[in-house]
Design a protein around this motif. Sequence first.
Motif: not given
Length: 370
Positions: A59-67, A123-133
Amino acid sequence: MTQPEPALAPPAPGSLGQAIGVDELRAYLGALGTWRSGRKRELDQIDAAALRSDEPDSYTGDLKLAMTMWQSVSDRWTRLTEIWDSGRVGPQQQEEMSRVIWGTAGGAGSIGVSLVEACRLSDALTATLRARLSFDPTAADLVARIQATRATLERCAEQLAGHSARPATLPDLDALTRQLDELAGRARRGSDVSGPFAAIEVAAARAERDLIVAAAAHRDLGRDYRAALARRRELEAEAGQLEKLVERTRLAVVPAPKLVVPDVSRLGRVPQTRADLDGFRHRLDRVASAMQQVRDTYTSALGEPAELRGLLSASAAKARANGRAEDPLVALVGQQAEAALSAVPCRIHEARNLVDNYRRLIVPVPGGGI
Protein backbone atom coordinates in the motif's frame (compact mmCIF):
# COMPACT_ATOMS: atom_id res chain seq x y z
CA MET A 1 -13.74 0.88 14.87
CA THR A 2 -16.28 2.71 12.70
CA GLN A 3 -14.60 3.58 9.46
CA PRO A 4 -15.01 7.08 8.01
CA GLU A 5 -17.47 7.72 5.23
CA PRO A 6 -15.58 8.60 2.04
CA ALA A 7 -15.19 12.33 1.53
CA LEU A 8 -15.79 13.57 -2.02
CA ALA A 9 -14.18 16.78 -3.24
CA PRO A 10 -16.65 19.59 -4.03
CA PRO A 11 -17.03 20.67 -7.66
CA ALA A 12 -14.84 23.66 -8.44
CA PRO A 13 -16.49 26.89 -9.62
CA GLY A 14 -15.54 28.89 -12.69
CA SER A 15 -12.64 28.15 -15.02
CA LEU A 16 -9.04 29.24 -15.58
CA GLY A 17 -8.75 32.99 -16.25
CA GLN A 18 -12.29 33.71 -15.06
CA ALA A 19 -13.01 35.91 -12.06
CA ILE A 20 -15.17 33.63 -9.89
CA GLY A 21 -18.09 35.15 -8.00
CA VAL A 22 -17.68 35.94 -4.32
CA ASP A 23 -20.60 33.72 -3.24
CA GLU A 24 -19.24 30.79 -5.26
CA LEU A 25 -15.79 31.25 -3.74
CA ARG A 26 -17.21 31.40 -0.21
CA ALA A 27 -19.19 28.18 -0.71
CA TYR A 28 -16.25 26.41 -2.36
CA LEU A 29 -13.77 27.42 0.34
CA GLY A 30 -16.08 26.10 3.04
CA ALA A 31 -16.76 22.83 1.23
CA LEU A 32 -13.08 22.34 0.38
CA GLY A 33 -12.09 22.97 3.99
CA THR A 34 -14.58 20.32 5.14
CA TRP A 35 -13.26 17.89 2.50
CA ARG A 36 -9.68 18.62 3.53
CA SER A 37 -10.34 17.79 7.18
CA GLY A 38 -12.40 14.71 6.38
CA ARG A 39 -9.87 13.38 3.89
CA LYS A 40 -7.02 13.77 6.39
CA ARG A 41 -8.92 11.74 9.02
CA GLU A 42 -9.75 9.15 6.40
CA LEU A 43 -6.15 8.84 5.22
CA ASP A 44 -4.89 8.54 8.78
CA GLN A 45 -7.28 5.62 9.43
CA ILE A 46 -6.42 4.02 6.08
CA ASP A 47 -2.73 4.34 6.95
CA ALA A 48 -3.32 2.63 10.29
CA ALA A 49 -5.32 -0.14 8.62
CA ALA A 50 -2.60 -0.66 6.00
CA LEU A 51 0.01 -1.07 8.73
CA ARG A 52 -2.14 -3.77 10.33
CA SER A 53 -2.59 -5.63 7.04
CA ASP A 54 -0.66 -8.72 5.98
CA GLU A 55 1.18 -6.84 3.22
CA PRO A 56 1.68 -3.26 4.40
CA ASP A 57 4.37 -2.55 1.80
CA SER A 58 1.89 -3.14 -1.03
CA TYR A 59 0.00 0.00 0.00
CA THR A 60 3.03 2.28 0.34
CA GLY A 61 3.02 3.72 -3.19
CA ASP A 62 -0.67 4.63 -3.29
CA LEU A 63 -0.60 5.94 0.28
CA LYS A 64 2.41 8.13 -0.40
CA LEU A 65 0.79 9.59 -3.52
CA ALA A 66 -2.53 10.06 -1.69
CA MET A 67 -0.76 11.94 1.12
CA THR A 68 1.12 14.03 -1.44
CA MET A 69 -2.13 14.93 -3.19
CA TRP A 70 -3.73 15.86 0.11
CA GLN A 71 -0.76 18.11 0.97
CA SER A 72 -0.96 19.73 -2.46
CA VAL A 73 -4.65 20.51 -1.91
CA SER A 74 -4.04 21.65 1.66
CA ASP A 75 -1.27 24.05 0.60
CA ARG A 76 -3.45 25.63 -2.05
CA TRP A 77 -6.48 25.76 0.27
CA THR A 78 -4.25 27.73 2.66
CA ARG A 79 -3.23 30.04 -0.18
CA LEU A 80 -6.87 30.52 -1.21
CA THR A 81 -7.77 31.39 2.40
CA GLU A 82 -4.99 33.99 2.48
CA ILE A 83 -6.20 35.62 -0.74
CA TRP A 84 -9.84 35.42 0.44
CA ASP A 85 -8.95 37.46 3.53
CA SER A 86 -12.35 36.94 5.17
CA GLY A 87 -14.16 38.02 2.00
CA ARG A 88 -12.23 41.24 1.37
CA VAL A 89 -11.66 40.49 -2.31
CA GLY A 90 -11.94 42.41 -5.54
CA PRO A 91 -11.69 41.38 -9.21
CA GLN A 92 -7.91 40.97 -8.98
CA GLN A 93 -8.15 38.62 -5.98
CA GLN A 94 -11.00 36.71 -7.63
CA GLU A 95 -8.88 36.09 -10.73
CA GLU A 96 -5.91 35.08 -8.58
CA MET A 97 -8.06 32.56 -6.71
CA SER A 98 -9.20 31.18 -10.06
CA ARG A 99 -5.56 30.65 -11.04
CA VAL A 100 -4.86 28.83 -7.76
CA ILE A 101 -7.88 26.55 -8.32
CA TRP A 102 -7.46 25.80 -12.01
CA GLY A 103 -3.77 26.41 -12.73
CA THR A 104 -1.17 23.68 -12.48
CA ALA A 105 1.55 23.80 -9.84
CA GLY A 106 4.54 21.75 -8.77
CA GLY A 107 3.32 21.28 -5.22
CA ALA A 108 2.42 17.67 -5.89
CA GLY A 109 5.95 16.30 -5.95
CA SER A 110 7.16 16.15 -9.52
CA ILE A 111 3.61 16.01 -10.91
CA GLY A 112 2.20 19.33 -12.07
CA VAL A 113 -1.54 19.10 -11.40
CA SER A 114 -4.26 21.65 -10.78
CA LEU A 115 -6.12 21.82 -7.49
CA VAL A 116 -9.13 20.25 -9.21
CA GLU A 117 -7.02 17.37 -10.55
CA ALA A 118 -5.34 16.88 -7.17
CA CYS A 119 -8.78 16.55 -5.53
CA ARG A 120 -9.97 14.07 -8.14
CA LEU A 121 -6.78 12.05 -7.87
CA SER A 122 -7.08 12.03 -4.08
CA ASP A 123 -10.67 10.75 -4.35
CA ALA A 124 -9.61 8.03 -6.80
CA LEU A 125 -6.64 6.92 -4.72
CA THR A 126 -8.67 6.85 -1.51
CA ALA A 127 -11.43 4.83 -3.16
CA THR A 128 -8.82 2.33 -4.33
CA LEU A 129 -7.30 2.02 -0.86
CA ARG A 130 -10.69 1.70 0.84
CA ALA A 131 -11.70 -1.08 -1.51
CA ARG A 132 -8.40 -2.93 -1.18
CA LEU A 133 -8.58 -2.73 2.60
CA SER A 134 -12.27 -3.75 2.56
CA PHE A 135 -13.56 -0.78 4.54
CA ASP A 136 -17.17 -1.84 5.11
CA PRO A 137 -17.56 -3.22 1.55
CA THR A 138 -21.23 -4.10 2.05
CA ALA A 139 -22.27 -1.49 4.58
CA ALA A 140 -22.27 1.38 2.14
CA ASP A 141 -25.15 1.93 -0.26
CA LEU A 142 -24.27 -0.37 -3.15
CA VAL A 143 -26.42 1.57 -5.61
CA ALA A 144 -24.59 4.79 -4.77
CA ARG A 145 -21.23 3.05 -5.11
CA ILE A 146 -22.20 1.64 -8.50
CA GLN A 147 -23.32 5.08 -9.66
CA ALA A 148 -20.06 6.62 -8.41
CA THR A 149 -18.01 3.97 -10.20
CA ARG A 150 -19.96 4.51 -13.43
CA ALA A 151 -19.24 8.24 -13.13
CA THR A 152 -15.55 7.46 -12.66
CA LEU A 153 -15.52 5.34 -15.84
CA GLU A 154 -17.31 8.09 -17.76
CA ARG A 155 -14.70 10.64 -16.65
CA CYS A 156 -11.97 8.27 -17.77
CA ALA A 157 -13.61 7.89 -21.19
CA GLU A 158 -13.93 11.68 -21.50
CA GLN A 159 -10.23 12.12 -20.74
CA LEU A 160 -9.31 9.61 -23.43
CA ALA A 161 -11.69 11.23 -25.92
CA GLY A 162 -9.92 14.51 -25.21
CA HIS A 163 -6.69 12.97 -26.54
CA SER A 164 -5.25 12.47 -23.08
CA ALA A 165 -2.10 10.37 -22.74
CA ARG A 166 -3.02 6.67 -22.46
CA PRO A 167 -1.14 4.77 -19.74
CA ALA A 168 0.14 1.35 -20.76
CA THR A 169 -1.63 -0.23 -17.75
CA LEU A 170 -5.05 1.25 -18.56
CA PRO A 171 -7.74 -1.47 -18.64
CA ASP A 172 -10.48 -1.79 -21.27
CA LEU A 173 -12.93 0.87 -20.08
CA ASP A 174 -15.75 -0.39 -22.29
CA ALA A 175 -15.36 -3.89 -20.86
CA LEU A 176 -15.41 -2.53 -17.30
CA THR A 177 -18.57 -0.55 -18.08
CA ARG A 178 -20.29 -3.65 -19.50
CA GLN A 179 -19.28 -5.67 -16.44
CA LEU A 180 -20.55 -2.91 -14.17
CA ASP A 181 -23.91 -2.81 -15.97
CA GLU A 182 -24.20 -6.57 -15.65
CA LEU A 183 -23.45 -6.46 -11.92
CA ALA A 184 -25.95 -3.62 -11.45
CA GLY A 185 -28.65 -5.77 -13.06
CA ARG A 186 -27.77 -8.73 -10.87
CA ALA A 187 -27.81 -6.50 -7.78
CA ARG A 188 -31.29 -5.25 -8.67
CA ARG A 189 -32.40 -8.89 -8.80
CA GLY A 190 -31.08 -9.43 -5.29
CA SER A 191 -27.72 -11.12 -6.01
CA ASP A 192 -24.69 -10.49 -3.80
CA VAL A 193 -22.21 -8.81 -6.14
CA SER A 194 -19.99 -7.21 -3.50
CA GLY A 195 -16.91 -9.27 -4.40
CA PRO A 196 -16.90 -8.78 -8.22
CA PHE A 197 -18.01 -5.16 -7.80
CA ALA A 198 -15.13 -4.36 -5.43
CA ALA A 199 -12.70 -5.46 -8.15
CA ILE A 200 -14.35 -3.18 -10.73
CA GLU A 201 -14.44 -0.32 -8.21
CA VAL A 202 -10.71 -0.68 -7.63
CA ALA A 203 -9.97 -0.94 -11.37
CA ALA A 204 -12.01 2.18 -12.15
CA ALA A 205 -10.40 4.24 -9.39
CA ARG A 206 -6.96 3.07 -10.46
CA ALA A 207 -7.69 3.91 -14.10
CA GLU A 208 -8.69 7.46 -13.18
CA ARG A 209 -5.59 7.84 -11.03
CA ASP A 210 -3.34 6.62 -13.85
CA LEU A 211 -5.04 8.87 -16.38
CA ILE A 212 -4.65 11.95 -14.21
CA VAL A 213 -0.98 11.18 -13.56
CA ALA A 214 -0.38 10.43 -17.25
CA ALA A 215 -2.15 13.62 -18.32
CA ALA A 216 -0.03 15.68 -15.91
CA ALA A 217 3.15 14.00 -17.12
CA HIS A 218 2.11 14.54 -20.75
CA ARG A 219 1.39 18.19 -20.05
CA ASP A 220 4.80 18.58 -18.41
CA LEU A 221 6.41 16.82 -21.38
CA GLY A 222 4.71 19.21 -23.80
CA ARG A 223 5.81 22.21 -21.76
CA ASP A 224 9.41 20.96 -21.60
CA TYR A 225 9.39 20.16 -25.33
CA ARG A 226 8.28 23.70 -26.19
CA ALA A 227 10.87 25.13 -23.80
CA ALA A 228 13.64 23.00 -25.38
CA LEU A 229 12.53 24.04 -28.87
CA ALA A 230 12.62 27.72 -27.89
CA ARG A 231 16.01 27.27 -26.19
CA ARG A 232 17.43 25.60 -29.29
CA ARG A 233 16.27 28.52 -31.45
CA GLU A 234 17.84 30.98 -29.00
CA LEU A 235 21.15 29.11 -29.18
CA GLU A 236 21.02 29.04 -32.98
CA ALA A 237 20.58 32.83 -33.00
CA GLU A 238 23.34 33.20 -30.42
CA ALA A 239 25.68 31.06 -32.53
CA GLY A 240 25.22 33.50 -35.42
CA GLN A 241 26.10 36.41 -33.14
CA LEU A 242 29.16 34.59 -31.83
CA GLU A 243 30.42 33.88 -35.36
CA LYS A 244 30.36 37.62 -36.00
CA LEU A 245 32.15 38.28 -32.70
CA VAL A 246 34.82 35.71 -33.59
CA GLU A 247 35.33 37.29 -37.02
CA ARG A 248 35.64 40.82 -35.57
CA THR A 249 38.15 39.59 -33.01
CA ARG A 250 40.27 37.78 -35.62
CA LEU A 251 40.40 40.95 -37.71
CA ALA A 252 41.27 43.13 -34.72
CA VAL A 253 43.69 41.02 -32.66
CA VAL A 254 46.61 38.72 -33.48
CA PRO A 255 46.80 36.04 -32.25
CA ALA A 256 43.08 35.61 -31.64
CA PRO A 257 41.71 32.83 -29.40
CA LYS A 258 41.09 29.48 -31.08
CA LEU A 259 37.80 28.40 -29.53
CA VAL A 260 35.13 27.02 -31.86
CA VAL A 261 31.50 28.14 -31.81
CA PRO A 262 29.36 25.03 -31.11
CA ASP A 263 27.28 23.80 -34.05
CA VAL A 264 23.71 23.62 -32.70
CA SER A 265 22.50 21.66 -35.74
CA ARG A 266 24.57 18.69 -34.56
CA LEU A 267 22.14 18.24 -31.68
CA GLY A 268 19.51 17.00 -34.11
CA ARG A 269 15.76 17.47 -33.74
CA VAL A 270 14.13 18.02 -30.36
CA PRO A 271 12.92 14.57 -29.20
CA GLN A 272 9.39 13.99 -27.92
CA THR A 273 9.92 11.21 -25.38
CA ARG A 274 10.72 12.00 -21.75
CA ALA A 275 14.05 10.16 -21.48
CA ASP A 276 15.38 11.46 -24.82
CA LEU A 277 14.13 14.98 -24.09
CA ASP A 278 15.87 15.06 -20.71
CA GLY A 279 19.12 14.03 -22.38
CA PHE A 280 18.62 16.65 -25.11
CA ARG A 281 18.04 19.40 -22.52
CA HIS A 282 21.27 18.38 -20.78
CA ARG A 283 23.14 18.70 -24.08
CA LEU A 284 21.53 22.10 -24.64
CA ASP A 285 22.92 23.22 -21.28
CA ARG A 286 26.39 22.03 -22.27
CA VAL A 287 26.19 23.90 -25.59
CA ALA A 288 25.01 27.04 -23.78
CA SER A 289 27.92 26.76 -21.36
CA ALA A 290 30.38 26.33 -24.24
CA MET A 291 28.89 29.36 -26.00
CA GLN A 292 29.28 31.46 -22.88
CA GLN A 293 32.92 30.47 -22.70
CA VAL A 294 33.39 31.50 -26.35
CA ARG A 295 31.62 34.81 -25.73
CA ASP A 296 33.65 35.61 -22.63
CA THR A 297 36.96 34.65 -24.24
CA TYR A 298 36.50 36.57 -27.49
CA THR A 299 34.91 39.59 -25.81
CA SER A 300 37.91 39.80 -23.50
CA ALA A 301 40.36 39.46 -26.42
CA LEU A 302 38.53 42.06 -28.50
CA GLY A 303 38.46 44.51 -25.63
CA GLU A 304 42.07 44.08 -24.51
CA PRO A 305 43.56 46.74 -26.87
CA ALA A 306 41.17 49.34 -25.45
CA GLU A 307 42.03 48.22 -21.93
CA LEU A 308 45.74 48.57 -22.69
CA ARG A 309 45.17 52.05 -24.19
CA GLY A 310 43.55 53.06 -20.92
CA LEU A 311 46.53 51.79 -18.94
CA LEU A 312 48.95 53.54 -21.30
CA SER A 313 47.06 56.84 -21.05
CA ALA A 314 46.97 56.69 -17.26
CA SER A 315 50.68 55.82 -17.17
CA ALA A 316 51.53 58.72 -19.51
CA ALA A 317 49.70 61.13 -17.20
CA LYS A 318 51.67 59.77 -14.27
CA ALA A 319 54.92 60.14 -16.23
CA ARG A 320 54.15 63.80 -16.94
CA ALA A 321 53.37 64.35 -13.26
CA ASN A 322 56.60 62.85 -11.98
CA GLY A 323 58.85 64.31 -14.71
CA ARG A 324 59.58 61.05 -16.52
CA ALA A 325 57.70 61.89 -19.74
CA GLU A 326 60.65 63.75 -21.30
CA ASP A 327 63.09 60.90 -20.78
CA PRO A 328 64.11 59.71 -24.30
CA LEU A 329 63.70 56.00 -23.51
CA VAL A 330 60.33 56.53 -21.85
CA ALA A 331 59.13 58.62 -24.80
CA LEU A 332 60.37 56.02 -27.31
CA VAL A 333 58.66 53.07 -25.59
CA GLY A 334 55.47 55.13 -25.23
CA GLN A 335 55.47 55.87 -28.96
CA GLN A 336 56.07 52.19 -29.76
CA ALA A 337 53.20 51.15 -27.49
CA GLU A 338 50.87 53.70 -29.13
CA ALA A 339 51.84 52.41 -32.57
CA ALA A 340 51.33 48.77 -31.56
CA LEU A 341 47.90 49.53 -30.13
CA SER A 342 46.85 51.53 -33.21
CA ALA A 343 47.84 48.78 -35.65
CA VAL A 344 45.09 46.67 -37.27
CA PRO A 345 45.27 43.90 -36.44
CA CYS A 346 46.86 44.60 -33.10
CA ARG A 347 49.71 42.24 -32.25
CA ILE A 348 48.49 41.84 -28.74
CA HIS A 349 51.53 40.16 -27.15
CA GLU A 350 53.84 42.88 -28.46
CA ALA A 351 51.45 45.65 -27.38
CA ARG A 352 51.01 44.13 -23.94
CA ASN A 353 54.81 43.88 -23.42
CA LEU A 354 55.36 47.47 -24.55
CA VAL A 355 52.69 48.81 -22.18
CA ASP A 356 54.17 46.78 -19.32
CA ASN A 357 57.67 48.10 -20.12
CA TYR A 358 56.39 51.70 -20.26
CA ARG A 359 54.71 51.34 -16.88
CA ARG A 360 57.96 50.07 -15.37
CA LEU A 361 60.04 52.85 -16.96
CA ILE A 362 57.93 55.73 -15.55
CA VAL A 363 58.74 54.80 -11.98
CA PRO A 364 61.01 57.57 -10.61
CA VAL A 365 64.62 56.50 -10.16
CA PRO A 366 66.60 57.78 -7.11
CA GLY A 367 69.21 60.34 -8.13
CA GLY A 368 67.40 61.27 -11.33
CA GLY A 369 68.97 58.51 -13.49
CA ILE A 370 67.35 55.82 -15.48
